[in-house]
Design a protein around this motif. Structure first.
Motif, PDB file in Angstrom:
ATOM      1  N   GLU A   1      12.218  11.177   0.548  1.00  0.00           N
ATOM      2  CA  GLU A   1      10.992  11.566  -0.176  1.00  0.00           C
ATOM      3  C   GLU A   1      10.111  10.346  -0.429  1.00  0.00           C
ATOM      4  O   GLU A   1       8.879  10.426  -0.343  1.00  0.00           O
ATOM      5  N   LEU A   2      10.757   9.245  -0.768  1.00  0.00           N
ATOM      6  CA  LEU A   2       9.991   8.028  -1.056  1.00  0.00           C
ATOM      7  C   LEU A   2       9.254   7.544   0.186  1.00  0.00           C
ATOM      8  O   LEU A   2       8.077   7.186   0.134  1.00  0.00           O
ATOM      9  N   LEU A   3       9.951   7.573   1.317  1.00  0.00           N
ATOM     10  CA  LEU A   3       9.336   7.093   2.563  1.00  0.00           C
ATOM     11  C   LEU A   3       8.187   8.015   2.968  1.00  0.00           C
ATOM     12  O   LEU A   3       7.137   7.558   3.424  1.00  0.00           O
ATOM     13  N   GLN A   4       8.414   9.295   2.748  1.00  0.00           N
ATOM     14  CA  GLN A   4       7.367  10.276   3.079  1.00  0.00           C
ATOM     15  C   GLN A   4       6.125  10.020   2.217  1.00  0.00           C
ATOM     16  O   GLN A   4       5.005   9.979   2.713  1.00  0.00           O
ATOM     17  N   ALA A   5       6.358   9.790   0.914  1.00  0.00           N
ATOM     18  CA  ALA A   5       5.222   9.525   0.014  1.00  0.00           C
ATOM     19  C   ALA A   5       4.524   8.220   0.382  1.00  0.00           C
ATOM     20  O   ALA A   5       3.318   8.068   0.173  1.00  0.00           O
ATOM     21  N   ALA A   6       5.291   7.273   0.924  1.00  0.00           N
ATOM     22  CA  ALA A   6       4.695   5.988   1.331  1.00  0.00           C
ATOM     23  C   ALA A   6       3.922   6.142   2.628  1.00  0.00           C
ATOM     24  O   ALA A   6       3.218   5.226   3.054  1.00  0.00           O
ATOM     25  N   GLY A   7       4.085   7.291   3.274  1.00  0.00           N
ATOM     26  CA  GLY A   7       3.366   7.555   4.524  1.00  0.00           C
ATOM     27  C   GLY A   7       3.991   6.863   5.722  1.00  0.00           C
ATOM     28  O   GLY A   7       3.298   6.545   6.684  1.00  0.00           O
ATOM     29  N   VAL A   8       5.304   6.610   5.657  1.00  0.00           N
ATOM     30  CA  VAL A   8       5.943   5.959   6.812  1.00  0.00           C
ATOM     31  C   VAL A   8       7.062   6.824   7.403  1.00  0.00           C
ATOM     32  O   VAL A   8       7.506   7.764   6.786  1.00  0.00           O
TER      33      VAL A   8
ATOM     34  N   ALA B   1       0.850  -1.205   0.000  1.00  0.00           N
ATOM     35  CA  ALA B   1       0.000   0.000   0.000  1.00  0.00           C
ATOM     36  C   ALA B   1       0.881   1.250   0.000  1.00  0.00           C
ATOM     37  O   ALA B   1       0.556   2.267  -0.632  1.00  0.00           O
ATOM     38  N   GLY B   2       2.010   1.167   0.697  1.00  0.00           N
ATOM     39  CA  GLY B   2       2.964   2.285   0.720  1.00  0.00           C
ATOM     40  C   GLY B   2       3.515   2.531  -0.671  1.00  0.00           C
ATOM     41  O   GLY B   2       3.609   3.679  -1.139  1.00  0.00           O
ATOM     42  N   TRP B   3       3.872   1.436  -1.365  1.00  0.00           N
ATOM     43  CA  TRP B   3       4.375   1.598  -2.740  1.00  0.00           C
ATOM     44  C   TRP B   3       3.289   2.178  -3.645  1.00  0.00           C
ATOM     45  O   TRP B   3       3.549   3.053  -4.471  1.00  0.00           O
TER      46      TRP B   3
END
Ligand code: NAP
Length: 454
Positions: free
Chosen positions: A447-454, A419-421
């Motif tokens: 940025e990727l982790l932020q967009a994944a919401g984690v 879901a994060g991806w």
């Protein structure tokens, strides 16, 4: 049956698909070092080859199976050990690819402006490991690409595309800016052996000849071969490739703004320059047939220097050792029994440990080659399961995906689930749609982790 697959590139995804299809009772946890899946399809395939990238639809279908879990941002060897995975699961499949660049091993290789194609490709594809590569094209009128494989052709082509052509792709923004502001006029591709030994394939060679604003230059003299130095048994595709080279050699240059020069029997011996690369010293080779029939290159005493402001070595990839697993350092792969069962130092299979993809057979073939390779591995795994050769998980092992997820989240904090991806994917596609591009890649881990919401 619970199977862990380490690496979510093509071979990992094909292995997962095959396990899930063959065993309705199986669950697969797909562990990935990056916050994003799909391995080289996202981080390696050239941005101007969207058709090749569309294979991710197959992987998305596999990932949609409720029996599969994706655990991104988890590094095996750092966040979880092989011993742990071996005790948690019935079997572990390593499909980690070959992330290292083979070195040129010549003086000057470490000068600024000399990079491996592995880094350069990762950089233009927004791979977080290569986000900060310093590519300076302002003094690079000419670029030398070393190697004669499809990666060499990919980077030569990418260096010649116009801003408009690049902007229609999912190239990382930082690379779009640098490549389209550069002054590259000529890309010289060096093959150390002859035209018949080139590793690039015919469609990729033909594509060069179709580029707008680019002349492809081949010296007819470098295509001449003595009869006793011809390859025997070239298949039809390779014969066509040689014909295409002859067509390029016969084609009068159109005076295009950019040129791709394909050289043969030309090997780098040294990169020259002060602190920054200024050129490549190249020796002329002759061909010689070895006792085993293989045509090799022998250096002559003819040396020339090709001026260049950027040098990219596209001479292949190599695997990296994984803590707790045997490693064949000479071949850069995990040793296996020919079917994907990892072999321990005593030559016996390491129970429940398997290998698939480039880390199994070396960096060769196209994406589809990994399907057959992964199926072969999974078939070995399934045969071992049938024969009772897999040790059951330890009594205190996390028994289901939720328990593993909770455990991994405890360890890495920012665990990226599928879901994060999907959240990352949606963010990138939305940003792309706003600019008429397929996606705008996020290329920093943060940025990727932020967009994944984690
Ligand atoms: P590759 O196909 O193995 O080519 C490596 C090239 O580097 C060979 O020409 C090799 O020459 C040369 N080389 C090795 N060491 C050298 C040295 N020290 N000095 C000069 N030249 C040297 O590897 P690749 O280009 O990295 O590609 C990897 C795989 O990905 C291949 O299977 C490729 O087809 C695939 N790929 C496919 C596509 C596509 O389908 N569009 C795109 C990219 C990659 P020798 O033969 O003399 O050793």
């Amino acid at each position: 049956m619970r199977v862990a697959i380490v690496g979510s590139g093509p071979s990992g995804c094909y292995a997962a698909g095959h396990v899930l299809k063959a065993r309705p009772d199986a669950e697969v946890d797909l562990l990935e070092r990056l916050p994003t899946p799909w391995g080289l399809v996202r981080g390696g395939v050239a941005p101007d080859h969207p058709k090749i990238k569309s294979v991710t639809r197959v992987y998305e279908k596999t990932a949609a199976d409720p029996r599969l879990r994706f655990f991104g941002n988890v590094e095996v060897g750092r966040d979880v050990t092989h011993e742990e995975l071996a005790s948690w699961y019935d079997a572990v499949v390593y499909a980690v690819g070959t992330a290292g660049a083979r070195p040129l091993a010549i003086p000057g290789e470490d000068l600024a402006g000399s990079h491996s194609a592995t880094e350069f490709v990762g950089w233009y594809n927004g791979h977080p490991d290569h986000r900060d590569l310093e590519v300076d094209l302002r003094r690079a009128d000419r670029v030398v690409v070393i190697g004669n494989g499809n990666v060499a052709i990919d980077v030569a082509r990418m260096l010649c595309l116009s801003r408009d052509e690049l902007a229609g792709t999912d190239i990382a923004d930082h690379a779009l800016d640098v490549l389209s502001a550069g002054t590259v006029r000529e890309v010289v591709v060096l093959g150390r052996r002859g035209p018949e030994q080139a590793a690039f394939t015919t469609p990729e060679l033909l594509e060069l000849g179709e580029l707008d604003g680019v002349d492809v230059i081949v010296d007819p003299g470098e295509l001449e071969l003595a009869d006793d130095l011809r390859e025997t048994g070239l298949d039809a595709a390779a014969q066509r490739r040689t014909e295409v080279l002859h067509e390029y050699a016969a084609r009068p240059p159109r005076g295009a703004a950019k040129r791709i020069v394909l050289r043969f029997c030309a090997a780098p011996v040294r990169l020259v320059g002060g602190s920054h690369v200024e050129g490549v010293e190249v020796v002329r080779n002759t061909l010689r047939r070895g006792a085993d029939g293989r045509i090799g290159a022998v250096a002559t005493d003819q040396v020339e220097t090709i001026d260049a402001g950027l040098v990219l070595a596209a001479v292949g990839y190599t695997g990296r050792p994984l803590a707790g697993l045997p490693f064949d350092a000479h071949r850069g792969r995990l040793p296996h029994d020919g079917h994907g069962r990892i072999l321990a130092a005593d030559g016996r299979p390491l129970a429940g440990a398997y290998v698939a993809g480039w880390i199994k057979r070396g960096p060769s073939g196209v994406i589809g080659t990994n399907k057959k390779c992964a199926q072969e591995t999974v078939d070995a795994l399934l045969a071992d399961a049938e024969a009772g050769r897999l040790a059951p998980p330890a009594a205190d092992a996390p028994r289901h995906a939720e328990a593993v997820q909770a455990l991994l989240r405890e360890r890495v904090g920012a665990l990226v689930t599928y879901a994060g991806w999907e959240a990352i994917d949606a963010r990138e596609r939305d940003a792309g749609a706003a600019q008429g591009r397929p996606r705008i890649k996020l290329s920093r881990r943060r940025e990727l982790l932020q967009a994944a919401g984690v």
